[in-house]
Design a protein around this motif. Structure first.
Motif, PDB file in Angstrom:
ATOM      1  N   UNK A 102      -0.365  -7.081  -5.565  1.00  0.00           N
ATOM      2  CA  UNK A 102       0.752  -7.308  -6.357  1.00  0.00           C
ATOM      3  C   UNK A 102       0.628  -6.833  -7.767  1.00  0.00           C
ATOM      4  N   UNK A 103      -0.759  -7.207  -8.194  1.00  0.00           N
ATOM      5  CA  UNK A 103      -0.626  -6.564  -9.760  1.00  0.00           C
ATOM      6  C   UNK A 103      -0.910  -5.075  -9.707  1.00  0.00           C
ATOM      7  N   UNK A 104      -1.240  -4.338  -8.831  1.00  0.00           N
ATOM      8  CA  UNK A 104      -1.173  -2.856  -8.455  1.00  0.00           C
ATOM      9  C   UNK A 104       0.093  -2.307  -8.449  1.00  0.00           C
ATOM     10  N   UNK A 105       0.884  -3.371  -7.685  1.00  0.00           N
ATOM     11  CA  UNK A 105       2.451  -2.808  -7.502  1.00  0.00           C
ATOM     12  C   UNK A 105       3.001  -2.858  -9.019  1.00  0.00           C
ATOM     13  N   UNK A 106       2.605  -3.917  -9.628  1.00  0.00           N
ATOM     14  CA  UNK A 106       3.393  -4.181 -11.073  1.00  0.00           C
ATOM     15  C   UNK A 106       2.886  -2.812 -11.890  1.00  0.00           C
ATOM     16  N   UNK A 107       1.595  -2.609 -11.723  1.00  0.00           N
ATOM     17  CA  UNK A 107       1.080  -1.697 -12.866  1.00  0.00           C
ATOM     18  C   UNK A 107       1.752  -0.406 -12.562  1.00  0.00           C
ATOM     19  N   UNK A 135       0.859  -1.268  -0.031  1.00  0.00           N
ATOM     20  CA  UNK A 135      -0.112   0.042   0.116  1.00  0.00           C
ATOM     21  C   UNK A 135       0.680   1.265   0.060  1.00  0.00           C
ATOM     22  N   UNK A 136       2.018   1.190   0.650  1.00  0.00           N
ATOM     23  CA  UNK A 136       2.915   2.432   0.676  1.00  0.00           C
ATOM     24  C   UNK A 136       3.531   2.702  -0.639  1.00  0.00           C
ATOM     25  N   UNK A 137       3.953   1.485  -0.935  1.00  0.00           N
ATOM     26  CA  UNK A 137       4.752   1.467  -2.605  1.00  0.00           C
ATOM     27  C   UNK A 137       3.928   2.296  -3.694  1.00  0.00           C
ATOM     28  N   UNK A 138       2.592   1.744  -3.427  1.00  0.00           N
ATOM     29  CA  UNK A 138       1.395   2.147  -4.690  1.00  0.00           C
ATOM     30  C   UNK A 138       1.082   3.606  -4.264  1.00  0.00           C
ATOM     31  N   UNK A 139       1.044   4.074  -3.051  1.00  0.00           N
ATOM     32  CA  UNK A 139       0.640   5.428  -2.575  1.00  0.00           C
ATOM     33  C   UNK A 139       1.866   6.437  -3.134  1.00  0.00           C
TER      34      UNK A 139
END
Length: 380
Positions: A118-123, A23-27
Protein backbone atom coordinates in the motif's frame (compact mmCIF):
# COMPACT_ATOMS: atom_id res chain seq x y z
CA UNK A 1 16.22 -2.04 -13.46
CA UNK A 2 15.38 -0.80 -16.96
CA UNK A 3 11.75 0.25 -17.26
CA UNK A 4 10.82 1.23 -20.82
CA UNK A 5 7.86 3.59 -20.93
CA UNK A 6 4.59 2.09 -22.08
CA UNK A 7 3.53 4.00 -25.20
CA UNK A 8 0.65 1.81 -26.35
CA UNK A 9 -1.77 2.79 -23.57
CA UNK A 10 -2.15 5.92 -21.46
CA UNK A 11 -4.73 4.90 -18.86
CA UNK A 12 -5.55 1.70 -16.97
CA UNK A 13 -8.05 0.55 -14.39
CA UNK A 14 -6.93 -2.17 -11.99
CA UNK A 15 -9.83 -3.95 -10.29
CA UNK A 16 -8.73 -5.50 -7.00
CA UNK A 17 -6.44 -4.08 -4.35
CA UNK A 18 -4.79 -7.31 -3.21
CA UNK A 19 -1.24 -8.44 -3.93
CA UNK A 20 -1.74 -8.95 -7.68
CA UNK A 21 -3.69 -5.74 -8.15
CA UNK A 22 -1.23 -3.60 -6.24
CA UNK A 23 1.75 -5.17 -8.04
CA UNK A 24 0.04 -4.42 -11.37
CA UNK A 25 -0.78 -0.83 -10.44
CA UNK A 26 2.80 -0.19 -9.30
CA UNK A 27 4.33 -1.82 -12.38
CA UNK A 28 2.16 0.12 -14.83
CA UNK A 29 2.48 3.46 -13.03
CA UNK A 30 6.27 3.23 -13.02
CA UNK A 31 6.15 2.88 -16.80
CA UNK A 32 4.16 6.06 -17.27
CA UNK A 33 0.56 4.76 -17.30
CA UNK A 34 -2.10 6.77 -15.46
CA UNK A 35 -3.50 4.00 -13.26
CA UNK A 36 -6.60 3.94 -11.08
CA UNK A 37 -7.00 1.17 -8.49
CA UNK A 38 -10.34 0.09 -7.00
CA UNK A 39 -11.18 -2.44 -4.32
CA UNK A 40 -14.49 -3.72 -3.01
CA UNK A 41 -13.44 -3.59 0.66
CA UNK A 42 -14.08 -0.07 1.99
CA UNK A 43 -11.28 -0.54 4.53
CA UNK A 44 -8.76 -2.17 2.15
CA UNK A 45 -7.93 -4.92 4.66
CA UNK A 46 -6.31 -8.33 4.57
CA UNK A 47 -6.76 -11.16 7.06
CA UNK A 48 -4.15 -11.97 9.65
CA UNK A 49 -2.27 -15.10 8.54
CA UNK A 50 1.37 -15.21 7.62
CA UNK A 51 2.73 -15.94 4.19
CA UNK A 52 5.73 -17.98 3.09
CA UNK A 53 7.91 -16.15 0.57
CA UNK A 54 9.95 -18.51 -1.60
CA UNK A 55 13.03 -17.52 -3.56
CA UNK A 56 11.13 -16.85 -6.82
CA UNK A 57 8.65 -14.66 -4.94
CA UNK A 58 11.48 -12.72 -3.31
CA UNK A 59 12.98 -12.22 -6.78
CA UNK A 60 9.70 -10.74 -8.01
CA UNK A 61 9.45 -8.42 -5.01
CA UNK A 62 13.03 -7.33 -5.61
CA UNK A 63 11.97 -6.25 -9.10
CA UNK A 64 9.28 -4.12 -7.47
CA UNK A 65 11.93 -2.57 -5.21
CA UNK A 66 10.30 -3.86 -2.02
CA UNK A 67 12.82 -6.46 -0.90
CA UNK A 68 14.57 -4.34 1.73
CA UNK A 69 11.36 -3.61 3.59
CA UNK A 70 10.28 -7.26 3.37
CA UNK A 71 13.63 -8.33 4.85
CA UNK A 72 13.38 -5.69 7.59
CA UNK A 73 9.76 -6.34 8.57
CA UNK A 74 9.55 -10.08 7.88
CA UNK A 75 12.04 -12.91 8.32
CA UNK A 76 14.47 -14.64 5.96
CA UNK A 77 16.34 -17.93 6.22
CA UNK A 78 18.47 -20.28 4.14
CA UNK A 79 16.93 -23.70 4.78
CA UNK A 80 13.79 -25.68 5.61
CA UNK A 81 13.46 -28.65 7.96
CA UNK A 82 11.45 -31.79 7.16
CA UNK A 83 10.11 -33.73 10.16
CA UNK A 84 7.88 -36.68 10.87
CA UNK A 85 4.71 -35.61 12.66
CA UNK A 86 6.18 -36.78 15.99
CA UNK A 87 9.05 -34.31 15.66
CA UNK A 88 11.76 -36.63 14.33
CA UNK A 89 13.95 -34.72 11.87
CA UNK A 90 14.02 -36.33 8.43
CA UNK A 91 16.32 -33.88 6.71
CA UNK A 92 17.25 -30.24 6.33
CA UNK A 93 16.86 -28.88 2.82
CA UNK A 94 19.17 -26.01 1.91
CA UNK A 95 17.25 -23.38 -0.01
CA UNK A 96 19.19 -22.08 -3.01
CA UNK A 97 19.81 -18.39 -3.49
CA UNK A 98 18.50 -17.95 -7.00
CA UNK A 99 19.90 -14.46 -7.58
CA UNK A 100 22.87 -12.65 -6.06
CA UNK A 101 21.84 -10.37 -3.23
CA UNK A 102 18.52 -12.12 -2.60
CA UNK A 103 17.62 -14.06 0.54
CA UNK A 104 16.89 -17.75 -0.06
CA UNK A 105 13.42 -17.90 1.50
CA UNK A 106 11.39 -16.28 4.23
CA UNK A 107 8.04 -15.25 5.58
CA UNK A 108 6.02 -12.22 6.61
CA UNK A 109 2.64 -11.49 8.13
CA UNK A 110 0.08 -10.73 5.43
CA UNK A 111 -1.08 -7.44 6.98
CA UNK A 112 2.55 -6.28 7.09
CA UNK A 113 3.12 -7.20 3.43
CA UNK A 114 -0.18 -5.53 2.52
CA UNK A 115 0.95 -2.32 4.25
CA UNK A 116 4.33 -2.36 2.47
CA UNK A 117 2.58 -2.65 -0.89
CA UNK A 118 0.00 0.00 0.00
CA UNK A 119 2.85 2.39 0.80
CA UNK A 120 4.36 1.67 -2.63
CA UNK A 121 1.00 2.38 -4.30
CA UNK A 122 0.75 5.70 -2.47
CA UNK A 123 4.36 6.57 -3.37
CA UNK A 124 3.37 6.35 -7.05
CA UNK A 125 0.41 8.71 -6.41
CA UNK A 126 -2.02 6.11 -7.74
CA UNK A 127 -5.64 7.09 -7.06
CA UNK A 128 -7.37 4.42 -4.96
CA UNK A 129 -11.15 4.17 -4.68
CA UNK A 130 -12.57 1.81 -2.08
CA UNK A 131 -15.92 0.08 -1.57
CA UNK A 132 -16.20 -0.13 -5.34
CA UNK A 133 -16.27 -2.72 -8.12
CA UNK A 134 -17.41 -2.82 -11.76
CA UNK A 135 -20.94 -3.51 -13.01
CA UNK A 136 -20.37 -3.37 -16.78
CA UNK A 137 -17.41 -3.56 -19.16
CA UNK A 138 -17.62 -2.85 -22.89
CA UNK A 139 -14.76 -3.02 -25.39
CA UNK A 140 -15.35 -0.03 -27.69
CA UNK A 141 -13.00 1.58 -30.22
CA UNK A 142 -9.67 0.56 -28.68
CA UNK A 143 -10.71 1.10 -25.09
CA UNK A 144 -13.05 -0.11 -22.37
CA UNK A 145 -16.15 1.70 -21.20
CA UNK A 146 -16.63 0.98 -17.50
CA UNK A 147 -19.69 1.40 -15.33
CA UNK A 148 -18.90 1.23 -11.63
CA UNK A 149 -21.07 -0.15 -8.84
CA UNK A 150 -21.73 3.37 -7.54
CA UNK A 151 -23.31 4.33 -10.87
CA UNK A 152 -20.38 6.38 -12.16
CA UNK A 153 -18.69 5.66 -15.50
CA UNK A 154 -15.30 6.15 -17.13
CA UNK A 155 -13.24 5.02 -20.08
CA UNK A 156 -9.81 3.36 -19.92
CA UNK A 157 -7.30 2.07 -22.46
CA UNK A 158 -6.93 -1.14 -20.39
CA UNK A 159 -8.82 -2.92 -17.61
CA UNK A 160 -7.00 -5.49 -15.46
CA UNK A 161 -9.09 -7.89 -13.39
CA UNK A 162 -7.04 -8.83 -10.33
CA UNK A 163 -10.09 -9.16 -8.13
CA UNK A 164 -9.63 -12.55 -6.45
CA UNK A 165 -10.90 -16.04 -7.11
CA UNK A 166 -14.43 -14.57 -7.09
CA UNK A 167 -13.55 -12.11 -9.86
CA UNK A 168 -16.33 -9.78 -10.97
CA UNK A 169 -14.31 -8.86 -14.08
CA UNK A 170 -14.11 -12.54 -15.04
CA UNK A 171 -17.86 -12.98 -14.59
CA UNK A 172 -18.60 -9.96 -16.79
CA UNK A 173 -16.13 -10.46 -19.64
CA UNK A 174 -15.06 -14.12 -19.79
CA UNK A 175 -18.08 -16.39 -20.23
CA UNK A 176 -15.88 -19.38 -21.15
CA UNK A 177 -14.44 -19.46 -17.61
CA UNK A 178 -15.91 -20.84 -14.41
CA UNK A 179 -15.42 -20.82 -10.65
CA UNK A 180 -12.56 -22.48 -8.83
CA UNK A 181 -13.20 -26.13 -7.98
CA UNK A 182 -12.96 -27.62 -4.46
CA UNK A 183 -9.92 -29.85 -3.98
CA UNK A 184 -11.30 -31.88 -1.09
CA UNK A 185 -8.91 -30.36 1.43
CA UNK A 186 -9.26 -27.58 3.97
CA UNK A 187 -6.55 -25.41 5.52
CA UNK A 188 -6.23 -24.50 9.19
CA UNK A 189 -4.02 -21.54 10.06
CA UNK A 190 -2.80 -20.01 13.28
CA UNK A 191 -0.67 -16.88 13.81
CA UNK A 192 1.08 -16.48 17.15
CA UNK A 193 4.35 -15.71 18.89
CA UNK A 194 7.37 -17.60 17.62
CA UNK A 195 8.42 -20.86 19.26
CA UNK A 196 11.76 -20.25 21.04
CA UNK A 197 13.64 -23.01 19.18
CA UNK A 198 12.23 -22.32 15.71
CA UNK A 199 15.13 -21.22 13.50
CA UNK A 200 13.84 -22.06 10.00
CA UNK A 201 10.66 -23.08 8.23
CA UNK A 202 9.43 -26.60 8.94
CA UNK A 203 7.25 -29.23 7.24
CA UNK A 204 5.66 -32.18 9.07
CA UNK A 205 4.78 -35.41 7.27
CA UNK A 206 3.59 -38.90 8.09
CA UNK A 207 0.65 -38.02 10.31
CA UNK A 208 -2.99 -37.82 9.41
CA UNK A 209 -2.61 -34.16 8.47
CA UNK A 210 0.52 -32.49 7.05
CA UNK A 211 1.43 -29.09 8.41
CA UNK A 212 4.13 -26.45 8.14
CA UNK A 213 5.48 -23.53 10.13
CA UNK A 214 6.88 -20.26 8.77
CA UNK A 215 8.81 -17.61 10.71
CA UNK A 216 7.25 -14.23 9.87
CA UNK A 217 9.23 -11.82 12.03
CA UNK A 218 11.50 -11.58 15.08
CA UNK A 219 8.73 -12.84 17.37
CA UNK A 220 5.98 -14.08 15.06
CA UNK A 221 5.18 -17.23 13.11
CA UNK A 222 2.26 -18.95 11.54
CA UNK A 223 1.36 -22.58 11.05
CA UNK A 224 -0.87 -24.20 8.43
CA UNK A 225 -2.38 -27.66 8.56
CA UNK A 226 -4.15 -29.44 5.71
CA UNK A 227 -7.09 -31.74 6.43
CA UNK A 228 -9.83 -33.44 4.50
CA UNK A 229 -12.64 -30.92 4.14
CA UNK A 230 -16.01 -31.87 5.63
CA UNK A 231 -18.96 -29.70 4.66
CA UNK A 232 -21.00 -28.10 7.43
CA UNK A 233 -23.86 -25.64 7.44
CA UNK A 234 -22.28 -22.94 9.62
CA UNK A 235 -18.87 -21.40 10.11
CA UNK A 236 -16.90 -22.59 13.12
CA UNK A 237 -16.96 -20.41 16.22
CA UNK A 238 -13.74 -19.12 17.79
CA UNK A 239 -14.02 -21.80 20.47
CA UNK A 240 -14.48 -24.53 17.85
CA UNK A 241 -11.46 -23.28 15.92
CA UNK A 242 -9.28 -23.30 19.03
CA UNK A 243 -10.40 -26.70 20.25
CA UNK A 244 -10.29 -28.16 16.75
CA UNK A 245 -6.71 -27.08 16.08
CA UNK A 246 -5.51 -28.34 19.44
CA UNK A 247 -7.16 -31.70 18.78
CA UNK A 248 -5.64 -31.97 15.31
CA UNK A 249 -2.16 -31.41 16.78
CA UNK A 250 -2.47 -34.29 19.25
CA UNK A 251 0.56 -36.52 18.89
CA UNK A 252 2.65 -33.92 17.04
CA UNK A 253 6.12 -33.18 18.34
CA UNK A 254 8.74 -30.55 17.63
CA UNK A 255 7.59 -26.98 17.24
CA UNK A 256 4.15 -28.16 16.09
CA UNK A 257 3.72 -29.73 19.52
CA UNK A 258 4.94 -26.51 21.11
CA UNK A 259 2.18 -24.64 19.28
CA UNK A 260 -0.45 -27.08 20.60
CA UNK A 261 0.76 -26.60 24.18
CA UNK A 262 1.18 -22.81 24.03
CA UNK A 263 -1.58 -21.52 21.75
CA UNK A 264 -4.21 -19.31 23.37
CA UNK A 265 -7.79 -18.35 22.48
CA UNK A 266 -6.45 -14.88 21.67
CA UNK A 267 -4.30 -16.14 18.79
CA UNK A 268 -5.63 -15.69 15.24
CA UNK A 269 -7.03 -19.01 14.02
CA UNK A 270 -8.76 -19.59 10.70
CA UNK A 271 -10.14 -22.46 8.63
CA UNK A 272 -11.25 -22.48 5.00
CA UNK A 273 -11.84 -25.10 2.31
CA UNK A 274 -9.39 -25.09 -0.58
CA UNK A 275 -10.26 -24.56 -4.22
CA UNK A 276 -8.12 -24.10 -7.33
CA UNK A 277 -8.42 -23.55 -11.06
CA UNK A 278 -6.30 -22.73 -14.08
CA UNK A 279 -8.72 -20.86 -16.29
CA UNK A 280 -8.81 -21.83 -19.99
CA UNK A 281 -7.36 -19.49 -22.56
CA UNK A 282 -7.87 -16.78 -23.67
CA UNK A 283 -7.04 -14.67 -20.61
CA UNK A 284 -7.84 -11.42 -22.42
CA UNK A 285 -10.90 -10.08 -24.18
CA UNK A 286 -10.13 -7.00 -26.22
CA UNK A 287 -8.55 -4.57 -23.77
CA UNK A 288 -9.68 -6.52 -20.68
CA UNK A 289 -7.24 -8.98 -19.08
CA UNK A 290 -7.14 -11.19 -15.99
CA UNK A 291 -4.31 -11.72 -13.52
CA UNK A 292 -3.62 -13.54 -10.25
CA UNK A 293 -6.27 -15.63 -8.49
CA UNK A 294 -8.87 -14.40 -11.00
CA UNK A 295 -7.25 -16.63 -13.61
CA UNK A 296 -4.72 -18.95 -11.91
CA UNK A 297 -5.99 -19.64 -8.39
CA UNK A 298 -3.89 -22.21 -6.56
CA UNK A 299 -3.67 -23.91 -3.18
CA UNK A 300 -0.94 -23.12 -0.62
CA UNK A 301 1.09 -26.30 -1.17
CA UNK A 302 3.94 -24.54 -3.02
CA UNK A 303 3.56 -21.16 -1.27
CA UNK A 304 3.48 -19.59 -4.72
CA UNK A 305 0.10 -17.91 -5.16
CA UNK A 306 1.36 -14.46 -4.25
CA UNK A 307 4.57 -14.96 -6.22
CA UNK A 308 2.68 -15.95 -9.35
CA UNK A 309 0.49 -12.84 -9.07
CA UNK A 310 3.48 -10.49 -8.68
CA UNK A 311 5.32 -12.17 -11.55
CA UNK A 312 2.24 -11.84 -13.75
CA UNK A 313 2.01 -8.13 -12.94
CA UNK A 314 5.65 -7.58 -13.91
CA UNK A 315 5.34 -9.61 -17.13
CA UNK A 316 2.16 -7.75 -18.14
CA UNK A 317 3.95 -4.40 -17.83
CA UNK A 318 7.01 -5.70 -19.70
CA UNK A 319 4.95 -6.93 -22.65
CA UNK A 320 2.94 -3.71 -22.86
CA UNK A 321 6.21 -1.75 -22.99
CA UNK A 322 7.57 -3.57 -26.05
CA UNK A 323 8.03 -1.18 -28.95
CA UNK A 324 5.86 -1.64 -32.03
CA UNK A 325 3.41 -4.01 -30.33
CA UNK A 326 -0.30 -3.32 -30.02
CA UNK A 327 -1.98 -3.70 -26.60
CA UNK A 328 -3.87 -6.75 -27.88
CA UNK A 329 -0.63 -8.37 -29.05
CA UNK A 330 0.98 -7.55 -25.71
CA UNK A 331 -1.86 -9.21 -23.81
CA UNK A 332 -1.45 -12.37 -25.88
CA UNK A 333 2.31 -12.35 -25.26
CA UNK A 334 1.70 -11.93 -21.52
CA UNK A 335 -0.56 -14.96 -21.57
CA UNK A 336 1.95 -16.97 -23.61
CA UNK A 337 4.68 -16.27 -21.05
CA UNK A 338 2.53 -17.02 -18.02
CA UNK A 339 0.28 -19.94 -18.93
CA UNK A 340 2.65 -22.91 -18.59
CA UNK A 341 4.35 -21.59 -15.46
CA UNK A 342 1.02 -21.00 -13.75
CA UNK A 343 -0.25 -24.37 -14.97
CA UNK A 344 2.73 -26.07 -13.34
CA UNK A 345 2.01 -24.40 -9.99
CA UNK A 346 -1.73 -25.12 -10.02
CA UNK A 347 -1.51 -28.72 -11.24
CA UNK A 348 1.45 -29.67 -9.01
CA UNK A 349 -0.25 -28.13 -5.98
CA UNK A 350 -3.40 -30.12 -6.67
CA UNK A 351 -1.31 -33.28 -7.17
CA UNK A 352 0.40 -32.76 -3.81
CA UNK A 353 -2.99 -32.31 -2.16
CA UNK A 354 -4.33 -35.49 -3.75
CA UNK A 355 -1.28 -37.41 -2.56
CA UNK A 356 -1.81 -36.05 0.95
CA UNK A 357 -5.45 -37.15 0.91
CA UNK A 358 -4.23 -40.61 -0.14
CA UNK A 359 -1.65 -40.57 2.71
CA UNK A 360 1.26 -40.81 0.32
CA UNK A 361 4.78 -41.42 1.54
CA UNK A 362 6.73 -38.41 2.93
CA UNK A 363 9.50 -38.88 0.34
CA UNK A 364 6.94 -38.76 -2.49
CA UNK A 365 5.48 -35.51 -1.14
CA UNK A 366 8.90 -33.96 -0.61
CA UNK A 367 9.93 -34.98 -4.13
CA UNK A 368 6.93 -33.29 -5.73
CA UNK A 369 7.55 -30.12 -3.73
CA UNK A 370 11.28 -29.96 -4.40
CA UNK A 371 10.83 -30.62 -8.12
CA UNK A 372 8.27 -27.87 -8.56
CA UNK A 373 10.23 -25.36 -6.49
CA UNK A 374 13.36 -26.10 -8.52
CA UNK A 375 11.45 -25.41 -11.75
CA UNK A 376 10.15 -22.15 -10.31
CA UNK A 377 13.70 -21.00 -9.67
CA UNK A 378 14.09 -20.69 -13.45
CA UNK A 379 13.34 -17.49 -15.37
CA UNK A 380 9.80 -16.28 -15.92
Amino acid sequence: MNREKIESIATALVVGGGIGGMATAISLARRGVAVELIDLDPDWRVYGAGITITGPTLRAYAQLGLIDRIKAEGAVTTASRFRLFNGTVLRVMDEPVIEEGLPATGGIMRPVLHRIMQDAVRAENIPVRLGLTVDALDNVDGGVDVRFSDGSAARFDLVVGADSVFSRVRDLAFPHMGPAQPTGQGCWRISMRKAPELDMGEFYFGGANPCGITICGPDSMYMWMLTEHVERETYMTDAELFDGMQALLAGYGGNAGWIRDNMTPGDWINYRPLAAVLQPRAWSNGRIVLLGDAVHATTPHLASGAGMAVESAIVLAEELARAGVSPEQALTAYEDRRFERCRDVVETSIAIGNLQLAHGRPDQLAGLMEGALARLNGPY
